[in-house]
Write a protein that holds these residues in place. Structure first.
Motif, mmCIF file in Angstrom:
data_model
loop_
_atom_site.group_PDB
_atom_site.id
_atom_site.type_symbol
_atom_site.label_atom_id
_atom_site.label_comp_id
_atom_site.label_asym_id
_atom_site.label_seq_id
_atom_site.Cartn_x
_atom_site.Cartn_y
_atom_site.Cartn_z
ATOM 1 N N VAL A 1 0.784 -0.955 0.248
ATOM 2 C CA VAL A 1 0.281 -0.063 0.078
ATOM 3 C C VAL A 1 0.691 1.210 -0.296
ATOM 4 O O VAL A 1 1.990 1.164 0.802
ATOM 5 C CB VAL A 1 -0.548 0.241 1.235
ATOM 6 C CG1 VAL A 1 -0.012 0.064 2.647
ATOM 7 C CG2 VAL A 1 -1.985 1.659 1.067
ATOM 8 N N ALA A 2 0.365 2.197 -0.609
ATOM 9 C CA ALA A 2 0.951 4.003 -0.932
ATOM 10 C C ALA A 2 0.426 4.932 0.698
ATOM 11 O O ALA A 2 -0.369 4.801 0.348
ATOM 12 C CB ALA A 2 1.039 3.985 -2.167
ATOM 13 N N VAL A 3 1.396 4.862 1.680
ATOM 14 C CA VAL A 3 1.306 5.927 2.225
ATOM 15 C C VAL A 3 1.584 6.688 2.494
ATOM 16 O O VAL A 3 3.456 7.040 2.256
ATOM 17 C CB VAL A 3 1.538 5.180 3.986
ATOM 18 C CG1 VAL A 3 0.512 5.493 4.678
ATOM 19 C CG2 VAL A 3 0.921 3.791 3.355
ATOM 20 N N ARG A 4 1.116 7.954 2.993
ATOM 21 C CA ARG A 4 1.987 9.567 3.156
ATOM 22 C C ARG A 4 1.353 10.272 3.805
ATOM 23 O O ARG A 4 0.159 10.190 4.367
ATOM 24 C CB ARG A 4 1.997 10.182 1.499
ATOM 25 C CG ARG A 4 1.137 10.968 1.633
ATOM 26 C CD ARG A 4 1.921 11.525 0.371
ATOM 27 N NE ARG A 4 0.687 12.624 -0.147
ATOM 28 C CZ ARG A 4 1.038 14.402 0.145
ATOM 29 N NH1 ARG A 4 1.331 14.666 0.782
ATOM 30 N NH2 ARG A 4 0.169 15.142 -0.326
ATOM 31 N N SER A 5 2.046 11.045 4.881
ATOM 32 C CA SER A 5 0.940 12.722 5.798
ATOM 33 C C SER A 5 1.562 13.661 5.502
ATOM 34 O O SER A 5 2.619 13.991 4.939
ATOM 35 C CB SER A 5 2.046 11.535 7.138
ATOM 36 O OG SER A 5 1.181 12.856 8.194
ATOM 37 N N PRO A 6 0.469 14.132 5.375
ATOM 38 C CA PRO A 6 0.242 15.377 4.114
ATOM 39 C C PRO A 6 0.140 16.532 5.081
ATOM 40 O O PRO A 6 -0.018 16.056 6.282
ATOM 41 C CB PRO A 6 -0.925 15.548 3.408
ATOM 42 C CG PRO A 6 -2.195 14.247 4.080
ATOM 43 C CD PRO A 6 -0.787 12.976 4.678
ATOM 44 N N SER A 7 1.305 17.513 4.615
ATOM 45 C CA SER A 7 1.679 18.515 5.524
ATOM 46 C C SER A 7 -0.195 19.704 5.678
ATOM 47 O O SER A 7 0.364 20.659 6.296
ATOM 48 C CB SER A 7 2.930 19.334 5.020
ATOM 49 O OG SER A 7 2.889 19.685 4.187
ATOM 50 N N HIS A 8 -0.517 19.782 4.332
ATOM 51 C CA HIS A 8 -1.518 20.970 4.397
ATOM 52 C C HIS A 8 -2.007 20.945 6.224
ATOM 53 O O HIS A 8 -2.929 20.401 6.036
ATOM 54 C CB HIS A 8 -2.528 21.070 3.596
ATOM 55 C CG HIS A 8 -3.675 22.064 2.951
ATOM 56 N ND1 HIS A 8 -4.461 22.396 3.574
ATOM 57 C CD2 HIS A 8 -2.495 22.699 1.718
ATOM 58 C CE1 HIS A 8 -4.332 23.620 2.716
ATOM 59 N NE2 HIS A 8 -3.490 23.570 1.876
ATOM 60 N N PRO A 9 -2.543 22.179 6.396
ATOM 61 C CA PRO A 9 -3.383 21.878 7.833
ATOM 62 C C PRO A 9 -4.833 21.780 7.501
ATOM 63 O O PRO A 9 -5.319 21.028 8.446
ATOM 64 C CB PRO A 9 -3.003 24.071 8.439
ATOM 65 C CG PRO A 9 -2.505 24.450 6.779
ATOM 66 C CD PRO A 9 -2.245 23.312 5.988
ATOM 67 N N VAL A 10 -5.389 21.738 6.508
ATOM 68 C CA VAL A 10 -6.786 21.760 5.811
ATOM 69 C C VAL A 10 -6.635 20.128 5.541
ATOM 70 O O VAL A 10 -8.021 19.473 6.370
ATOM 71 C CB VAL A 10 -7.553 22.468 4.560
ATOM 72 C CG1 VAL A 10 -8.627 21.828 4.518
ATOM 73 C CG2 VAL A 10 -7.205 23.966 5.139
ATOM 74 N N PHE A 11 -5.887 19.355 5.076
ATOM 75 C CA PHE A 11 -6.024 17.914 5.556
ATOM 76 C C PHE A 11 -5.652 17.485 6.330
ATOM 77 O O PHE A 11 -6.808 16.114 7.355
ATOM 78 C CB PHE A 11 -4.601 17.777 3.995
ATOM 79 C CG PHE A 11 -5.208 15.882 3.544
ATOM 80 C CD1 PHE A 11 -5.738 15.062 4.120
ATOM 81 C CD2 PHE A 11 -5.776 15.981 2.419
ATOM 82 C CE1 PHE A 11 -5.933 13.979 3.665
ATOM 83 C CE2 PHE A 11 -6.117 14.812 1.849
ATOM 84 C CZ PHE A 11 -6.368 13.465 2.807
ATOM 85 N N ARG A 12 -4.700 18.058 7.511
ATOM 86 C CA ARG A 12 -4.892 17.442 8.342
ATOM 87 C C ARG A 12 -5.559 17.221 9.645
ATOM 88 O O ARG A 12 -5.820 16.804 9.909
ATOM 89 C CB ARG A 12 -3.242 17.878 9.023
ATOM 90 C CG ARG A 12 -1.962 17.911 9.006
ATOM 91 C CD ARG A 12 -0.521 18.148 9.155
ATOM 92 N NE ARG A 12 -0.714 17.893 10.332
ATOM 93 C CZ ARG A 12 -0.687 16.407 10.003
ATOM 94 N NH1 ARG A 12 -0.199 16.183 8.742
ATOM 95 N NH2 ARG A 12 -0.105 15.416 11.044
ATOM 96 N N GLU A 13 -6.424 18.595 9.658
ATOM 97 C CA GLU A 13 -7.911 18.699 10.255
ATOM 98 C C GLU A 13 -9.045 17.784 10.039
ATOM 99 O O GLU A 13 -9.283 17.356 10.448
ATOM 100 C CB GLU A 13 -8.244 20.389 9.656
ATOM 101 C CG GLU A 13 -9.262 20.889 10.709
ATOM 102 C CD GLU A 13 -9.311 20.637 12.206
ATOM 103 O OE1 GLU A 13 -8.134 21.189 12.695
ATOM 104 O OE2 GLU A 13 -10.158 20.476 12.264
ATOM 105 N N ILE A 14 -8.619 17.219 8.563
ATOM 106 C CA ILE A 14 -10.304 16.685 8.361
ATOM 107 C C ILE A 14 -9.430 15.048 8.471
ATOM 108 O O ILE A 14 -10.254 14.572 8.996
ATOM 109 C CB ILE A 14 -10.077 16.630 6.979
ATOM 110 C CG1 ILE A 14 -10.607 17.666 6.047
ATOM 111 C CG2 ILE A 14 -11.447 16.012 5.966
ATOM 112 C CD1 ILE A 14 -11.605 18.748 6.929
ATOM 113 N N LEU A 15 -8.094 14.936 8.983
ATOM 114 C CA LEU A 15 -7.429 13.530 9.420
ATOM 115 C C LEU A 15 -7.777 13.692 10.732
ATOM 116 O O LEU A 15 -8.478 12.281 11.333
ATOM 117 C CB LEU A 15 -6.051 13.352 9.073
ATOM 118 C CG LEU A 15 -6.120 12.937 7.952
ATOM 119 C CD1 LEU A 15 -4.364 12.832 7.352
ATOM 120 C CD2 LEU A 15 -6.213 10.947 7.201
ATOM 121 N N HIS A 16 -7.421 14.633 11.356
ATOM 122 C CA HIS A 16 -7.982 14.569 12.541
ATOM 123 C C HIS A 16 -8.959 14.465 12.873
ATOM 124 O O HIS A 16 -9.670 13.667 13.801
ATOM 125 C CB HIS A 16 -7.538 16.010 12.869
ATOM 126 C CG HIS A 16 -7.275 16.367 14.529
ATOM 127 N ND1 HIS A 16 -6.898 15.674 15.475
ATOM 128 C CD2 HIS A 16 -8.406 17.008 14.837
ATOM 129 C CE1 HIS A 16 -7.400 16.043 16.857
ATOM 130 N NE2 HIS A 16 -8.198 17.052 16.745
#
Ligand code: TXA
Ligand code: MG
Length: 317
Positions: free
Chosen positions: A95-110
């Motif tokens: 599986v391909a995995v990454r952790s994006p740094s954009h604050p909007v994407f991170r907020e949704i992940l959270h």
């Protein structure tokens, strides 16, 4: 939040079309919205290395790279956990995995507190979106909902590094160059991983389709800016053709006035060219010109990613 739905979100690379990665019905909506073939697996986005463990089995190298570059534009291909649906990985055992740094994407992940599958938010094979408007324009009337986080920082998609074999392999060049990977791992990743496949072909190393980022107008590539300008002067392309030089040409170039010049940057910096590349390609293509002419940049750092995207848009790779 999100439940079984899809949502277009900004990342630091390009906009992604996100859905809960472990929810097969939601993932199916990504494939049908993009008209993406099932043999092109998705990247799973996580908050950090600890949450990546829910979907993959990270090795020592993965931890070192995550420590150095996450959150950020580096995707790691690793052995998958059984909970990841086959639709996400196209049936692969990785599986391909990454952790994006954009604050909007991170907020949704959270908020969803779960991994999100997200390919670039464009119909399959087309130029990736670097603004919310691009997402709306490229899907048209029935576009998915989009969260607008402004223009993306890098402008080209993440570097994909396959860590599932004996030697690390760069599958897609991106903002993290091989030299940075080497600095952390103490070994140079192989660059030979890029194997082209055709749509429909069952792919051992999928997703690396040669005709990607396609413009409607034919794109002609030259080896350098000087060769592009010389050609345009000596042998002018049809009126209305668009010239995409890496930087504004000198006034002394005296180009035929019936050509439209859209520089990819104001300074010639590769970072700026990468950031603007997809937006300028879209802008040129929207004018339905007879031809688009551009040129390759130095094959160092981000230049490798820029050239890769240009070659694929021009169908010369
Ligand atoms: O920057 C990015 O990576 C963006 C943002 C949204 O995160 N995402 C992106 O996704 O570019 P996409 O779907 O356009 O490209 C993902 C590529 C696939 O085409 C495929 O080549 C590769 O990732 N990929 C995914 N899973 C893989 C796997 N298990 N093995 C090899 N390649 C894989
Ligand atoms: Mg894509």
């Amino acid at each position: 939040m999100l439940e079984g739905e899809i949502l277009a979100l900004p990342t630091e690379t390009v906009y992604g079309l996100a859905a809960l990665a472990l929810n097969e019905r939601a993932v199916e909506k990504i494939f049908s919205a993009k008209r993406r073939p099932a043999n092109d697996p998705l990247i799973v986005h996580v908050s950090d290395a600890a949450s990546a463990r829910a979907v993959c089995r990270p090795c020592e190298r993965a931890f070192a790279l995550a420590e150095a570059f996450w959150p950020g534009p580096l995707t790691l291909v690793l052995p998958k956990e059984p909970c990841v649906p086959d639709s996400v990985t196209s049936g692969l055992d990785t599986v391909a995995v990454r952790s994006p740094s954009h604050p909007v994407f991170r907020e949704i992940l959270h908020r969803v507190n779960a991994p999100l599958a997200a390919p670039s938010a464009n119909p399959f094979g087309k130029v990736s979106p670097t603004t919310a408007r691009h997402v709306v324009e490229s899907f048209g009337e029935n576009h998915p909902p989009v969260l607008d986080g402004g223009k993306t920082e890098h402008g080209v998609e993440s570097t994909i590094l396959d860590l599932s074999g004996r030697v690390p392999r760069v599958l897609r060049p991106g903002p993290i160059p091989p030299s940075e990977v080497e600095r952390v791992l103490g070994e140079r990743p192989s660059l030979s991983g890029r194997r082209e496949v055709s749509a429909g072909e069952p792919a051992a190393s999928p997703g690396l389709l040669s005709s990607h980022y396609r413009t409607e107008a034919p794109l002609l590539l030259f080896p350098s800016l000087s060769e592009l300008l010389e050609q345009a002067r000596r042998n002018p392309p049809p009126p209305g053709s668009h010239l995409l030089p890496g930087e504004p040409p000198d006034a002394s170039e005296r180009l035929p006035p019936e050509l439209v010049v859209l520089p990819l940057s104001s300074t010639g910096s590769t970072r700026e060219i990468a950031k603007n590349l997809f937006a300028v390609l879209r802008q040129a293509d929207a004018a339905s010109p007879p031809l688009i002419l551009s040129h390759l940049v130095a094959e160092t750092g981000l230049g490798r990613a820029v050239n890769d995207r240009l070659r694929r848009a021009a169908r010369t790779s």
